[in-house]
Design an enzyme around this catalytic site. Structure first.
Site, PDB file in Angstrom:
ATOM      1  N   PRO A 104       6.189   9.667  32.881  1.00 28.89           N
ATOM      2  CA  PRO A 104       6.109  10.954  32.182  1.00 28.89           C
ATOM      3  C   PRO A 104       6.038  12.120  33.158  1.00 28.89           C
ATOM      4  O   PRO A 104       6.290  13.261  32.775  1.00 28.89           O
ATOM      5  CB  PRO A 104       4.840  10.855  31.328  1.00 28.89           C
ATOM      6  CG  PRO A 104       4.103   9.660  31.816  1.00 28.89           C
ATOM      7  CD  PRO A 104       5.074   8.779  32.545  1.00 28.89           C
ATOM      8  N   GLU A 131      -1.899   3.284  34.215  1.00 23.98           N
ATOM      9  CA  GLU A 131      -1.771   4.670  34.699  1.00 23.98           C
ATOM     10  C   GLU A 131      -0.622   4.821  35.693  1.00 23.98           C
ATOM     11  O   GLU A 131      -0.495   5.857  36.344  1.00 23.98           O
ATOM     12  CB  GLU A 131      -3.088   5.132  35.329  1.00 23.98           C
ATOM     13  CG  GLU A 131      -4.291   5.085  34.380  1.00 23.98           C
ATOM     14  CD  GLU A 131      -4.089   5.933  33.122  1.00 23.98           C
ATOM     15  OE1 GLU A 131      -3.666   7.094  33.259  1.00 23.98           O
ATOM     16  OE2 GLU A 131      -4.343   5.419  32.021  1.00 23.98           O
ATOM     17  N   ARG A 173      26.922   3.364  27.613  1.00 19.24           N
ATOM     18  CA  ARG A 173      28.000   3.836  26.751  1.00 19.24           C
ATOM     19  C   ARG A 173      28.982   4.739  27.482  1.00 19.24           C
ATOM     20  O   ARG A 173      30.066   5.009  26.968  1.00 19.24           O
ATOM     21  CB  ARG A 173      27.448   4.496  25.481  1.00 19.24           C
ATOM     22  CG  ARG A 173      26.645   5.731  25.718  1.00 19.24           C
ATOM     23  CD  ARG A 173      25.976   6.198  24.443  1.00 19.24           C
ATOM     24  NE  ARG A 173      26.912   6.781  23.473  1.00 19.24           N
ATOM     25  CZ  ARG A 173      27.489   7.975  23.623  1.00 19.24           C
ATOM     26  NH1 ARG A 173      27.239   8.700  24.688  1.00 19.24           N
ATOM     27  NH2 ARG A 173      28.313   8.427  22.712  1.00 19.24           N
ATOM     28  N   ASP A 188      30.527  14.478  22.059  1.00 24.26           N
ATOM     29  CA  ASP A 188      29.074  14.307  21.989  1.00 24.26           C
ATOM     30  C   ASP A 188      28.340  15.632  22.156  1.00 24.26           C
ATOM     31  O   ASP A 188      28.691  16.437  22.999  1.00 24.26           O
ATOM     32  CB  ASP A 188      28.563  13.420  23.133  1.00 24.26           C
ATOM     33  CG  ASP A 188      28.914  11.973  22.956  1.00 24.26           C
ATOM     34  OD1 ASP A 188      29.470  11.636  21.898  1.00 24.26           O
ATOM     35  OD2 ASP A 188      28.635  11.189  23.867  1.00 24.26           O
TER      36      ASP A 188
END
Ligand code: 6GU
Length: 285
Positions: A104, A131, A173, A188
């Site tokens: 993150p 963590e 993809r 897209d």
């Protein structure tokens, strides 16, 4: 493309055998190897975590199992032979593996990053739990591979396995031969090109009337110019509502006269730098 994933939850990666990614692997376009990190532990309890130096909540993943796992996988990296002769590889074709560290606190994963990863022949993912991983692991392998610490969005997940599924699907993809024509990615949302700054608008299929709801008439006629304008206007409306930041960031040359007319209808106007923004006082939802 070779993909290695090192995880304490190999079963979490089972979806890589399904659908588009699984089909690409079955067709030999991908070599996916999911490894159990605990295979590189040596104690009876297969310990992968320990308490953090300096104190604090939670546990930190120990460096030794990651080190042994990465040494073994890096020793077995394929010879890099890009399909694209114009690849940015200095002409030698050997750029080596990319170590993708989901966290993150990483840089944002985006369509642009997906395209960069799709141009490489070996990706190694190291999804962590707890963590995170002892910092020295990233430092060590940054000397031997390109390391990319990546986040998939501004929220906190319990581990990096779901982000690996997300990133692998976005990358795979884009590989040549993976998408059929019917699922082509040229339009897209977020793809480079004509629709780069726009989200896609609504789509419809048969029947022409469903529960009293009609498909917009313009889509039933064969006027390609009118259909293209209608789609563009709805893409603009949707982007203004859901992602006004994308419209604001678009360079002025993104907008044709029809776009400018419709943006004005939406209450947007061009500023001193030529970029569009909501007219002062216009209601933004
Ligand atoms: Cl890559 N990992 C975790 N644990 N949480 C996240 C993330 C990654 N990206 C967004 N949230």
């Amino acid at each position: 493309m070779r993909l290695d994933v090192i995880t304490i939850f190999p079963e979490y990666l089972a979806p890589l055998r399904l659908s588009l990614v699984g089909r690409a692997a079955d067709r030999g376009l991908l070599d996916i190897r999911v490894h159990d990190l605990r295979a590189w532990t040596h104690d009876r309890h297969h310990t992968v975590d320990d308490t953090p130096y300096g104190g604090g909540p939670g546990m930190v993943m120990k460096p030794e199992p990651w080190g042994e796992a990465l040494d073994e996988i890096l020793a077995d990296t394929p010879v890099d032979t890009p399909i694209d002769p114009d690849a940015d590889d200095g002409g030698g074709g050997a750029r080596g593996p990319v170590l993708v560290v989901p966290t993150p606190s990483g840089r944002p994963f985006s369509q642009e990053v997906a395209a960069e990863l799709a141009d490489r022949s070996h990706l190694i993912f190291t999804p962590a739990r707890y963590e995170g991983i002892d910092r020295r692991v990233v430092e060590e392998y940054a000397e031997r591979a390109e390391v990319r610490e990546l986040s998939i969005g501004d929220y906190v997940l319990a581990g990096g396995e779901a982000p690996v599924l997300v990133m692998v699907e976005a990358v795979v993809r884009l590989l040549p031969g993976v998408l059929g024509n019917a699922e082509s990615h040229r339009d897209d949302s977020f793809a480079a090109g004509s629709m780069a700054h726009l989200l896609e608008g609504p789509v419809y299929t048969k029947p022409p009337v469903w529960r009293g709801r009609e498909v917009p008439q313009v889509l039933l006629g064969g006027h390609h110019g009118h259909i293209a304008r209608w789609r563009r206007d709805h893409a603009l409306r949707r982007t203004a509502e859901h992602r006004p930041d994308l419209l604001r960031a678009a360079p002025p040359e993104s907008w044709d006269p029809g776009d400018r007319r419709f943006l004005a209808e939406l209450g947007w106007e061009s500023g001193p730098d030529g970029r569009f923004g909501p007219r002062p006082g216009a209601v933004e939802e």
